[in-house]
Design a protein around this motif. Structure first.
Motif, short mmCIF file in Angstrom:
data_model
loop_
_atom_site.label_atom_id
_atom_site.label_comp_id
_atom_site.label_asym_id
_atom_site.label_seq_id
_atom_site.Cartn_x
_atom_site.Cartn_y
_atom_site.Cartn_z
N CYS A 1 0.83 -1.21 0.00
CA CYS A 1 0.00 0.00 0.00
C CYS A 1 0.86 1.26 0.00
O CYS A 1 0.56 2.21 -0.73
CB CYS A 1 -0.96 -0.01 1.19
N LYS B 1 0.82 3.94 -3.05
CA LYS B 1 0.49 5.34 -2.74
C LYS B 1 1.61 6.27 -3.21
O LYS B 1 1.35 7.33 -3.78
CB LYS B 1 0.26 5.53 -1.25
N SER C 1 -5.00 6.13 -3.65
CA SER C 1 -5.31 5.95 -2.24
C SER C 1 -6.66 5.29 -1.97
O SER C 1 -6.87 4.75 -0.89
CB SER C 1 -5.24 7.28 -1.49
N THR D 1 -5.98 1.44 -1.98
CA THR D 1 -5.03 1.09 -0.91
C THR D 1 -5.62 1.31 0.47
O THR D 1 -5.31 0.54 1.39
CB THR D 1 -3.71 1.86 -1.07
N ASN D 2 -6.45 2.32 0.63
CA ASN D 2 -7.08 2.52 1.93
C ASN D 2 -7.99 1.34 2.29
O ASN D 2 -8.03 0.89 3.44
CB ASN D 2 -7.88 3.83 1.96
N ILE E 1 -5.63 -1.80 3.02
CA ILE E 1 -4.90 -1.78 4.29
C ILE E 1 -5.83 -2.11 5.45
O ILE E 1 -5.44 -2.78 6.40
CB ILE E 1 -4.13 -0.46 4.51
N TRP F 1 -9.31 -6.63 -3.52
CA TRP F 1 -8.56 -5.38 -3.71
C TRP F 1 -7.21 -5.66 -4.35
O TRP F 1 -6.75 -4.89 -5.20
CB TRP F 1 -8.37 -4.64 -2.38
#
Length: 114
Positions: A21, A25, A31, A34-35, A38, A77
């Motif tokens: 991530c 980023k 983002s 990746t948000n 994570i 994801w």
């Protein structure tokens, strides 16, 4: 408990997720994906750890099922990051699938051991 392959693999997976991530980023300024990743990717190990302190067999299974759901979400994801060319190394996806299989086996074993 620390010798549990599921616990150690899920913690290593969480650390890999954090690295992936951060890379995505920094390199691609992405983002949104990746948000999400994570959150779900680090949640797998957290729920597995909670399961080891469950109050009952039903609680243990419930925590593992939550971990399984988070693992499945992480798989999604990761597939998106890989298929959109934000990340090229599929090893982390393979690790995710391995943990998912371990979780399914653990849940099934727990349910069958009455």
């Amino acid at each position: 408990m620390k010798d549990s392959p599921l616990m150690s693999k899920s913690k290593q997976f969480a650390l890999e997720i954090i690295k992936v991530c951060n890379y995505v980023k920094n390199q691609h300024k992405e983002s949104v994906l990746t948000n999400q990743l994570i959150r779900s990717g680090t949640s797998v190990g957290a729920n597995i750890r909670e399961a080891f302190y469950a109050h009952s067999k039903a609680d243990f299974i419930a925590k593992l099922q939550i971990a399984l759901k988070e693992c499945s979400e992480s798989e999604y994801w990761l597939e998106l990051l890989i298929e959109s060319n934000y990340h090229e190394d599929k090893t982390i996806l393979d690790n995710c699938i391995e943990i998912k299989k371990m979780l399914i086996a653990s849940i099934n074993t727990s349910k069958n051991n009455d």
